[in-house]
Design a protein around this motif. Sequence first.
Motif, mmCIF file in Angstrom:
data_model
loop_
_atom_site.group_PDB
_atom_site.id
_atom_site.type_symbol
_atom_site.label_atom_id
_atom_site.label_comp_id
_atom_site.label_asym_id
_atom_site.label_seq_id
_atom_site.Cartn_x
_atom_site.Cartn_y
_atom_site.Cartn_z
ATOM 1 N N GLU A 158 0.778 -1.194 0.065
ATOM 2 C CA GLU A 158 -0.013 0.134 0.081
ATOM 3 C C GLU A 158 0.815 1.208 0.105
ATOM 4 O OE1 GLU A 158 -3.646 2.170 2.652
ATOM 5 O OE2 GLU A 158 -2.429 0.235 3.540
ATOM 6 N N PRO A 221 -5.479 -2.160 -0.961
ATOM 7 C CA PRO A 221 -5.884 -3.285 -0.364
ATOM 8 C C PRO A 221 -7.448 -3.375 -0.212
ATOM 9 C CG PRO A 221 -4.933 -2.005 1.228
ATOM 10 C CD PRO A 221 -4.603 -1.313 -0.135
ATOM 11 N N VAL A 223 -10.826 -6.557 0.012
ATOM 12 C CA VAL A 223 -10.923 -8.139 -0.401
ATOM 13 C C VAL A 223 -12.370 -8.157 -0.982
ATOM 14 C CG1 VAL A 223 -9.720 -9.130 1.219
ATOM 15 C CG2 VAL A 223 -12.215 -8.487 1.853
ATOM 16 N N GLU A 237 -11.155 0.122 -2.628
ATOM 17 C CA GLU A 237 -9.730 0.066 -2.113
ATOM 18 C C GLU A 237 -9.479 0.687 -0.985
ATOM 19 O OE1 GLU A 237 -7.000 1.040 -5.124
ATOM 20 O OE2 GLU A 237 -8.452 1.593 -6.444
ATOM 21 N N ASN A 541 -10.287 -12.329 -3.414
ATOM 22 C CA ASN A 541 -11.330 -11.724 -3.885
ATOM 23 C C ASN A 541 -11.911 -12.570 -5.155
ATOM 24 O OD1 ASN A 541 -8.846 -10.083 -3.230
ATOM 25 N ND2 ASN A 541 -10.127 -8.524 -3.396
ATOM 26 N N ASN A 554 -6.528 -8.928 -5.946
ATOM 27 C CA ASN A 554 -6.191 -9.019 -4.539
ATOM 28 C C ASN A 554 -5.984 -7.802 -3.618
ATOM 29 O OD1 ASN A 554 -3.623 -8.699 -5.266
ATOM 30 N ND2 ASN A 554 -2.942 -10.842 -5.124
ATOM 31 N N THR A 555 -5.062 -7.984 -2.741
ATOM 32 C CA THR A 555 -4.989 -6.662 -2.005
ATOM 33 C C THR A 555 -3.686 -5.783 -2.523
ATOM 34 O OG1 THR A 555 -3.488 -7.890 -0.491
ATOM 35 C CG2 THR A 555 -5.752 -7.803 0.032
#
Length: 566
Positions: A158, A221, A223, A237, A541, A554-555
Amino acid sequence: MRELRLRPGIVIVMLSWSTWIGIPLLAPEAAPVAIVGALLGGLGVMVWWAFFSGAVPLERWGAPLLLLAVSLATVPLLDVSISSSMMGLMFPVYTAPVLSLVFVAWAVATRRLADGLRRVSLVAALVLASGFWTLLRTDGMTGDSGHDLAWRWTETAEARLLATTIDERLSPLPTATKVADDADWPGFRGRNRDGIVHGTRIATDWDTSPPVELWRRSVGPGVGSFSVRGPQIFTQEQRGEQETVSSYLLATGEPVWRHADPVRFWDSHAGAGPRATPTVAGDRLYTLGGTGLLTALDAQTGRRLWVRDVATEHDVASSGWGFAGSPLVVDQVVIVAAIGTLAAYDTETGAPRWAAPDGGDSYSSPHFVTLDDVPQVLLLTADGVTSVAPADGEVLWTHGWAVSSRVVQPALTASGDILVGAAGFSGLRSVSATRATGKQGGWTTEVRWTTTGLKPYFNDFVAHEGHAYGFDGSILASVDLKTGERAWKRGRYGHGQLLLLADQDLLLVLSEQGDLALVDATPTGFTERARAPAIAGKTWNHPVLVGDILLVRNTEEMAAFRLSGR
């Protein structure tokens, strides 16, 4: 010098480590047994040392007290991601096998040294072994209750994303863009929230016709999955302290717009970010954030139309994993799961319309079905299943099946029965709900069968041609919808997600580690037709398939692939 009886301690440590490491590898669904084994191993070592080791009294009683003191002193020094997480609560589980091994190794290695040197070396060994955990952080848990550990000082995905998108340029839709009112993929798990795709056939020989990558980009990130309307895709997100709803171009992955709220959700299970998937209805987008903010946005521009704080209005709080249910639009109301409470709001104004009684802990999403010609909305909660009328929230029927919480969606079979999954080892249940004849006729429910042949955890399943297909723990399985008997169980994909391509009797599986696989959706046995890498890292996800374009995320990243037709 007193001779120590070391063999029992060595045997206990070997058994403890065999349980702690071996069971999750051989039987991932039995991971809780490994946790118990780790704790019992640590306790066993201490019992051996105190009563059967033959050590002098000072060491017999002083060493366990020293071990306890070092462990307690370590906790305040842990990274906040560990100390404030489930891993912090389970810190003894993670340290017990390591400290036990270090302790027994110390006893063996120093048995012939002088007492003073032995005792100093024990302090040093325990401090180093326990203090090692202060160098780590957790980026969330895996499906088998492990942790994604990283060095405390390394940059998160992130943080790297934020650093590279400071001057990010948006690519708004051309003003002349025309979009059909009906969304291509309205929201969570598709049009009927069942993970079933109709009208699409793909090539299954990926050696000659593999998925073709169209684009790939980093994402914050979260899910949740995607919704799709014309040239736009939508997802949620986390970007620093901003919970963000984002729109990207389906063809290129370029960002179109972003809407941000100054909130951040994090838990030890999935990490940071919102949990739900946006819902498209007409020209509006409805989202539910991890802290309970329900927002209506203009789908083309991202302009906020209204917002409601569901958590505050219904006085509910997450027990740890946030608000995870995706919004459901039925006629003129948008319905959300405020944890275990169904609540409806006017789609145009956001005005509250109704609220149903609380059913306990839940991370499932509202689910629309029609039973006996009566439209209704189902919600799976810790108490069981609740069915309400979408117009006014009147409770039509309930079915009790108490578990710790509910995550997955129900499924409607061709015969009209409802498949209900439960967390843990409870398995899957088939329930019929029927309405008595007459104007005052009420509803009754009956259990057709309950099986442990398919135990959905947080991985949704599909119903197709008389069988259900899904994850039994981390292994694919199929059960007969008439009896609940397991047809087969095979194929390890971690705790992934899947879609059903109904026209081909084919499962499109997205594994927990980001691989794609094609598996036959037939009761005769497990057959994997193809497999290919898609994205890297833990992937919970749900995938999305619109025409021949597959979307995965995904994240950390998201990507689009074109699947060759058949």
